[in-house]
Design an enzyme around this catalytic site. Structure first.
Site, PDB file in Angstrom:
ATOM      1  N   SER A 164       7.358  -4.684  11.408  1.00 36.71           N
ATOM      2  CA  SER A 164       7.349  -4.358  10.086  1.00 36.71           C
ATOM      3  C   SER A 164       8.837  -3.995   9.577  1.00 36.71           C
ATOM      4  O   SER A 164       9.829  -3.865  10.477  1.00 36.71           O
ATOM      5  CB  SER A 164       6.636  -2.874   9.822  1.00 36.71           C
ATOM      6  OG  SER A 164       7.247  -1.706  10.134  1.00 36.71           O
ATOM      7  N   ARG A 198       2.179   8.721  16.089  1.00 36.26           N
ATOM      8  CA  ARG A 198       2.350  10.091  15.258  1.00 36.26           C
ATOM      9  C   ARG A 198       2.076  11.259  16.162  1.00 36.26           C
ATOM     10  O   ARG A 198       1.110  11.387  16.983  1.00 36.26           O
ATOM     11  CB  ARG A 198       1.298  10.135  14.017  1.00 36.26           C
ATOM     12  CG  ARG A 198       1.611   8.922  13.210  1.00 36.26           C
ATOM     13  CD  ARG A 198       2.921   9.424  12.282  1.00 36.26           C
ATOM     14  NE  ARG A 198       3.062   8.627  11.275  1.00 36.26           N
ATOM     15  CZ  ARG A 198       3.687   7.105  11.215  1.00 36.26           C
ATOM     16  NH1 ARG A 198       4.190   6.778  12.259  1.00 36.26           N
ATOM     17  NH2 ARG A 198       4.151   6.553  10.110  1.00 36.26           N
ATOM     18  N   GLY A 242       7.759  -5.004   3.327  1.00 33.84           N
ATOM     19  CA  GLY A 242       7.508  -4.526   1.835  1.00 33.84           C
ATOM     20  C   GLY A 242       8.640  -4.058   1.165  1.00 33.84           C
ATOM     21  O   GLY A 242       9.321  -4.943   0.379  1.00 33.84           O
ATOM     22  N   ASP A 244       0.801  -1.342   0.152  1.00 36.53           N
ATOM     23  CA  ASP A 244       0.231   0.011  -0.068  1.00 36.53           C
ATOM     24  C   ASP A 244       0.808   1.237  -0.064  1.00 36.53           C
ATOM     25  O   ASP A 244       0.333   2.470   0.086  1.00 36.53           O
ATOM     26  CB  ASP A 244      -1.020  -0.101   1.368  1.00 36.53           C
ATOM     27  CG  ASP A 244      -0.170  -0.213   2.646  1.00 36.53           C
ATOM     28  OD1 ASP A 244       1.074  -0.431   2.412  1.00 36.53           O
ATOM     29  OD2 ASP A 244      -0.725   0.159   3.511  1.00 36.53           O
ATOM     30  N   ASP A 274       8.477   5.392  -4.193  1.00 40.45           N
ATOM     31  CA  ASP A 274       8.978   4.125  -3.720  1.00 40.45           C
ATOM     32  C   ASP A 274       9.193   2.761  -4.623  1.00 40.45           C
ATOM     33  O   ASP A 274       9.615   1.915  -4.688  1.00 40.45           O
ATOM     34  CB  ASP A 274       7.916   3.422  -2.813  1.00 40.45           C
ATOM     35  CG  ASP A 274       8.026   4.079  -1.351  1.00 40.45           C
ATOM     36  OD1 ASP A 274       8.768   4.909  -1.088  1.00 40.45           O
ATOM     37  OD2 ASP A 274       7.166   3.550  -0.220  1.00 40.45           O
ATOM     38  N   TYR A 306       0.357   3.111  14.495  1.00 43.52           N
ATOM     39  CA  TYR A 306       1.301   3.905  14.414  1.00 43.52           C
ATOM     40  C   TYR A 306       1.304   5.109  15.127  1.00 43.52           C
ATOM     41  O   TYR A 306       0.465   5.914  15.088  1.00 43.52           O
ATOM     42  CB  TYR A 306       1.184   4.439  12.661  1.00 43.52           C
ATOM     43  CG  TYR A 306       1.483   3.561  11.658  1.00 43.52           C
ATOM     44  CD1 TYR A 306       2.437   2.473  11.938  1.00 43.52           C
ATOM     45  CD2 TYR A 306       1.239   3.921  10.353  1.00 43.52           C
ATOM     46  CE1 TYR A 306       2.957   1.579  10.706  1.00 43.52           C
ATOM     47  CE2 TYR A 306       1.758   2.901   9.400  1.00 43.52           C
ATOM     48  CZ  TYR A 306       2.372   2.007   9.529  1.00 43.52           C
ATOM     49  OH  TYR A 306       2.775   1.221   8.672  1.00 43.52           O
ATOM     50  N   LYS A 341       0.538  -4.656  13.984  1.00 41.69           N
ATOM     51  CA  LYS A 341       1.814  -4.510  13.277  1.00 41.69           C
ATOM     52  C   LYS A 341       2.472  -3.314  14.032  1.00 41.69           C
ATOM     53  O   LYS A 341       1.965  -2.222  14.059  1.00 41.69           O
ATOM     54  CB  LYS A 341       1.373  -4.252  11.909  1.00 41.69           C
ATOM     55  CG  LYS A 341       2.570  -3.989  10.942  1.00 41.69           C
ATOM     56  CD  LYS A 341       2.313  -2.948  10.149  1.00 41.69           C
ATOM     57  CE  LYS A 341       3.921  -2.107  10.185  1.00 41.69           C
ATOM     58  NZ  LYS A 341       3.731  -1.106   8.958  1.00 41.69           N
ATOM     59  N   TRP A 360      -2.594  -1.523  12.137  1.00 40.35           N
ATOM     60  CA  TRP A 360      -1.272  -1.062  11.968  1.00 40.35           C
ATOM     61  C   TRP A 360      -1.086  -0.078  12.972  1.00 40.35           C
ATOM     62  O   TRP A 360      -1.889   1.144  12.834  1.00 40.35           O
ATOM     63  CB  TRP A 360      -1.147  -0.371  10.501  1.00 40.35           C
ATOM     64  CG  TRP A 360      -0.768  -1.219   9.320  1.00 40.35           C
ATOM     65  CD1 TRP A 360       0.464  -0.975   8.374  1.00 40.35           C
ATOM     66  CD2 TRP A 360      -1.234  -2.314   8.782  1.00 40.35           C
ATOM     67  NE1 TRP A 360       0.405  -1.690   7.515  1.00 40.35           N
ATOM     68  CE2 TRP A 360      -0.432  -2.576   7.675  1.00 40.35           C
ATOM     69  CE3 TRP A 360      -2.135  -3.021   9.075  1.00 40.35           C
ATOM     70  CZ2 TRP A 360      -0.805  -3.836   6.886  1.00 40.35           C
ATOM     71  CZ3 TRP A 360      -2.618  -4.432   8.363  1.00 40.35           C
ATOM     72  CH2 TRP A 360      -1.791  -4.795   7.509  1.00 40.35           C
ATOM     73  N   GLY A 373      10.235  -1.376   7.337  1.00 41.97           N
ATOM     74  CA  GLY A 373      10.473  -0.034   7.305  1.00 41.97           C
ATOM     75  C   GLY A 373      11.278   0.281   5.681  1.00 41.97           C
ATOM     76  O   GLY A 373      11.275  -0.623   4.994  1.00 41.97           O
TER      77      GLY A 373
HETATM   78  O1  LIG Z   1       3.252  -2.612   6.731  1.00 41.16           O
HETATM   79  C1  LIG Z   1       3.959  -1.909   5.660  1.00 41.16           C
HETATM   80  C2  LIG Z   1       3.104  -0.908   4.909  1.00 41.16           C
HETATM   81  O2  LIG Z   1       1.754  -1.101   4.919  1.00 41.16           O
HETATM   82  C3  LIG Z   1       5.262  -1.927   5.859  1.00 41.16           C
HETATM   83  O3  LIG Z   1       6.002  -1.623   4.742  1.00 41.16           O
HETATM   84  P1  LIG Z   1       7.287  -1.429   4.676  1.00 41.16           P
HETATM   85  O4  LIG Z   1       8.237  -2.814   4.952  1.00 41.16           O
HETATM   86  O5  LIG Z   1       7.900  -1.113   3.115  1.00 41.16           O
HETATM   87  O6  LIG Z   1       7.518  -0.257   5.743  1.00 41.16           O
END
Ligand SMILES: O=C(CO)COP(=O)(O)O
Length: 299
Positions: free
Chosen positions: A241, A168, A269, A40, A49, A166, A200, A164, A243
């Site tokens: 994750s 922030r 990702g 995503d 990216d 996060y 996550k 997820w 990163g």
């Molecule tokens: O969960 C992710 C994006 O939704 C993690 O992606 P990346 O490993 O590219 O940071």
């Protein structure tokens, strides 16, 4: 050392259990750990990216990688799921992200609006849904409210919910930043208390500290920090994750420490798909060797 929770400890209803088992074991293809391929970033960061590997801007490149790399699932937004998943439906589990945003406005008031429903996920044959929860922003209240509706739908429709989590915003920055131990630990606990089945998290950095004294000032190793994060998530399964792209050694070390801490798996990702196909598969095989050492129970 925290222990990894098993399915029977998660308080799942039948649909959630069936789908999580499908993801974690894939009818014997996988060993109860999870390795997700998230896709995503084109929305969250923009097409920049894909500059490192332009082939990855084509979703078919990602699904092929997911199948050949034996991933437990791919994660996409609804537009790509609608247009590309049909060809691969049932071959690799789909996690449908229900909210998302661009990175064009500043993060300070970050709220990731919902753009798809749990019903969409059912229609598309998904095995889980994903929700990005921004912990600590001024918009947190609206986020929690939006999240509550998704959680209720996911429960009613027997759909595992992956959050997820996060951290922030300016308050988080003042306390050491979004990948500080403080922030990641708090985010893991928040997702668990708010009813996520899976959370996550970013890998915690204990060296990143608040400007003012805090309980996270003691010298912690990265292993102690990730142990604490998994403990904070308690009966919520943890995915760590990837990163931004790092050296392979650093990523493998991160994977080892996460699994030792009791994480259920990884969600990498850019570190996987920002390289050409065969090179990605070599890296995936090295990560799979680590996951193979941590088999899970199917009940
Ligand atoms: O969960 C992710 C994006 O939704 C993690 O992606 P990346 O490993 O590219 O940071």
């Amino acid at each position: 050392m925290p222990t990894r929770p098993v399915l029977r400890e998660l308080g799942l209803n039948t649909g959630k259990k069936a789908r999580l088992r499908r993801i974690l074991f894939r009818h014997g293809l996988c060993n109860g750990t999870a390795f997700f391929l998230p896709y995503d970033q084109g929305l969250e960061h923009g097409p920049r990216d894909f500059f490192a590997n332009p082939a990855a801007s084509d979703p078919r490149f990602i699904v092929k990688l997911a199948l050949e790399g034996g991933f437990n699932g791919i994660v996409t937004q609804i537009g790509l799921a609608e247009k590309f998943y049909w060809d691969y439906a049932g071959e690799v589990p789909l996690v449908l992200k229900l909210n998302g945003k661009t990175d064009i406005p500043a993060d300070e008031r970050a709220l990731s609006p919902v753009n798809a429903t749990v019903e969409d996920a059912v229609r598309l044959g998904a095995d889980a849904v994903g929700y990005t929860l921004y912990v600590g922003t001024p918009a947190q209240e609206a986020d929690f409210e939006q999240y509550r509706r998704v959680r209720e739908d996911a429960h009613r429709l027997g759909m595992p919910l992956i959050v997820w989590a996060y951290p922030r915003g300016a308050a988080i920055e003042a306390k050491g930043g979004k990948d500080s131990f403080y922030a990641v630990d708090y985010a893991a606990r928040t997702a668990s208390e708010l009813g996520a089945d899976v959370v996550k998290v970013n890998f915690p950095h204990p060296e990143k500290r608040a400007a003012v004294p805090s309980s996270y000032d003691e010298e912690f190793t990265t292993q102690q920090a990730i142990d604490a994060v998994v403990r904070s998530a308690n009966r919520t399964l943890v995915l760590v994750s990837g990163g931004a792209k790092l050296g392979d050694e650093a990523m493998l070390e991160k994977a080892h420490e996460s699994m030792d801490a009791g994480a259920t798996g990884l969600i990498f990702g850019r570190n996987v798909w920002q390289r050409e196909h065969d090179e990605s598969l070599r890296f995936v095989a090295a990560l799979r060797e680590i996951l193979a050492k941590y088999p899970g129970e199917s009940e």
